[in-house]
Design a protein around this motif. Structure first.
Motif, short mmCIF file in Angstrom:
data_model
loop_
_atom_site.label_atom_id
_atom_site.label_comp_id
_atom_site.label_asym_id
_atom_site.label_seq_id
_atom_site.Cartn_x
_atom_site.Cartn_y
_atom_site.Cartn_z
N ALA A 40 32.06 32.33 38.33
CA ALA A 40 32.80 33.38 37.88
C ALA A 40 33.34 34.39 38.87
O ALA A 40 34.54 34.93 39.26
CB ALA A 40 32.23 34.16 36.67
N VAL A 41 32.42 34.51 40.07
CA VAL A 41 32.61 35.56 41.00
C VAL A 41 33.91 34.88 41.94
O VAL A 41 34.69 35.75 42.17
CB VAL A 41 31.30 35.86 41.74
N GLY A 42 33.77 33.50 42.08
CA GLY A 42 34.77 32.91 42.76
C GLY A 42 36.01 33.00 42.13
O GLY A 42 37.12 33.18 42.97
N MET A 43 36.16 32.88 40.96
CA MET A 43 37.17 33.05 40.09
C MET A 43 37.83 34.41 40.16
O MET A 43 38.97 34.50 40.33
CB MET A 43 37.10 32.69 38.64
N GLY A 44 36.95 35.30 40.15
CA GLY A 44 37.48 36.75 40.46
C GLY A 44 38.20 37.09 41.69
O GLY A 44 39.21 37.61 41.63
N LEU A 45 37.49 36.77 42.73
CA LEU A 45 38.04 36.73 44.10
C LEU A 45 39.48 36.10 44.33
O LEU A 45 40.09 36.71 45.06
CB LEU A 45 37.11 36.11 45.08
N ALA A 46 39.57 34.89 43.57
CA ALA A 46 40.80 33.93 43.90
C ALA A 46 41.75 34.42 42.99
O ALA A 46 42.88 34.12 43.34
CB ALA A 46 40.35 32.61 43.70
N SER A 47 41.62 35.49 42.10
CA SER A 47 42.63 35.83 41.25
C SER A 47 43.39 37.02 41.73
O SER A 47 42.95 38.00 42.45
CB SER A 47 42.08 36.32 39.69
N PRO A 48 44.74 37.15 41.46
CA PRO A 48 45.30 38.08 41.99
C PRO A 48 45.27 39.65 41.35
O PRO A 48 45.64 40.62 41.88
CB PRO A 48 46.89 37.66 42.01
N ASN A 49 44.83 39.53 40.06
CA ASN A 49 44.51 40.55 39.35
C ASN A 49 43.71 40.41 38.25
O ASN A 49 43.23 39.16 38.01
CB ASN A 49 46.02 41.07 38.72
N PRO A 50 43.14 41.55 37.71
CA PRO A 50 42.03 41.21 36.45
C PRO A 50 42.54 40.49 35.44
O PRO A 50 41.85 39.66 34.82
CB PRO A 50 41.74 42.74 36.15
N GLU A 51 43.93 40.50 35.00
CA GLU A 51 44.46 39.85 33.97
C GLU A 51 44.45 38.10 34.20
O GLU A 51 43.93 37.51 33.43
CB GLU A 51 45.86 40.10 33.60
N ALA A 52 44.81 37.97 35.30
CA ALA A 52 44.55 36.77 35.85
C ALA A 52 43.00 35.98 36.01
O ALA A 52 42.87 35.00 35.62
CB ALA A 52 45.38 36.30 37.19
#
Length: 250
Positions: free
Chosen positions: A154-166
């Protein structure tokens, strides 16, 4: 960093409550709405709701573990987009502490969420009378290991996302995977073409291992599969997260 993340969770409890609501609602729905029908299928024709509650609860607990890291992905994405990470980079702190704070905070929230959902399960009739102290400790260790593995993803997904919605959308598979596992029905009851997908995804062996520890059912090779999945996902998530975090900002 751990204290900071726990304070955020305390000041903005709506995200945690929304994540907790899904497994609790599913537990109550399958016990009180579908309980008699599902128990008849599990028991081979005789309806005994207590048998289905015992079968259902381990899957709901693992679903809770899968849902909690979604909030971590959103929190990490918020940190990366709101400028606080740029300030942290200028301070005399260990860079890895930012991610470790998120991970440890999320794992603590996951364990607390499991305890709350478990309390609801006990209230609706779940009992584990055959489990020994060592089996309860092993079950706690299993839940913690699964939480660590999926939190790093999940941390990796958060870092790879351009914004919180993504980030929220990217973390959705962590919440949906338990729905296509053995959480609600046995894998043998699924269509033949779908059984390998359900049997060898990360949640099914973890659920079957937890059932074996709490209810005394056969664990077989599921324990080793769960360990392999958790170590592999944790290693991939850690490597992915640290490589994204330590990358020079553009």
């Amino acid at each position: 960093m751990l204290r900071r993340n726990l304070l955020h969770a305390r000041r903005y409890p709506s995200l945690t409550l929304n994540i907790l609501l899904t497994p609790i609602v599913l537990l109550l729905l399958f016990v009180y709405v579908f309980g008699d029908v599902m128990s008849a299928g599990i028991g081979g024709g005789g309806a005994d709701r207590s048998d289905y509650i015992a079968y259902l609860v381990p899957g709901i607990l693992l679903m809770t573990i899968g849902a909690t890291p979604a909030g971590t992905a959103v929190s990490v994405a918020m940190d990366m987009t709101e400028g606080i990470i740029a300030r942290f980079r200028t301070m005399a702190i260990h860079r890895g502490s930012v991610l470790v704070g998120h991970v440890v905070g999320s794992v603590l929230q996951s364990i607390l969420s499991v305890a709350l959902v478990g309390a609801v399960a006990v209230a609706v009739g779940f009992r584990s009378t055959d489990a020994t102290v060592l089996e309860w400790l092993a079950a706690f260790g299993l839940l913690t290991l699964v939480a660590i593995a999926f939190t790093w993803i999940a941390v990796g997904m958060g870092l790879a996302s351009p914004n919180p919605e993504a980030a929220s959308n990217n973390a959705m598979p962590l919440m949906l995977l338990p729905l296509v596992s053995s959480a609600f029905v046995p894998v043998d009851a699924m269509p033949g073409w779908f059984r390998p997908i359900a049997a060898y995804q990360p949640f099914t062996p973890a659920i079957e291992t937890l059932r074996g520890l709490l209810l005394g059912s056969e664990i077989g090779h599921n324990g080793w599969l769960t360990l392999a999945w958790c170590l592999g996902l944790a290693a991939v998530g850690y490597r992915w997260s640290t490589s994204l975090f330590h990358r020079d900002p553009r």
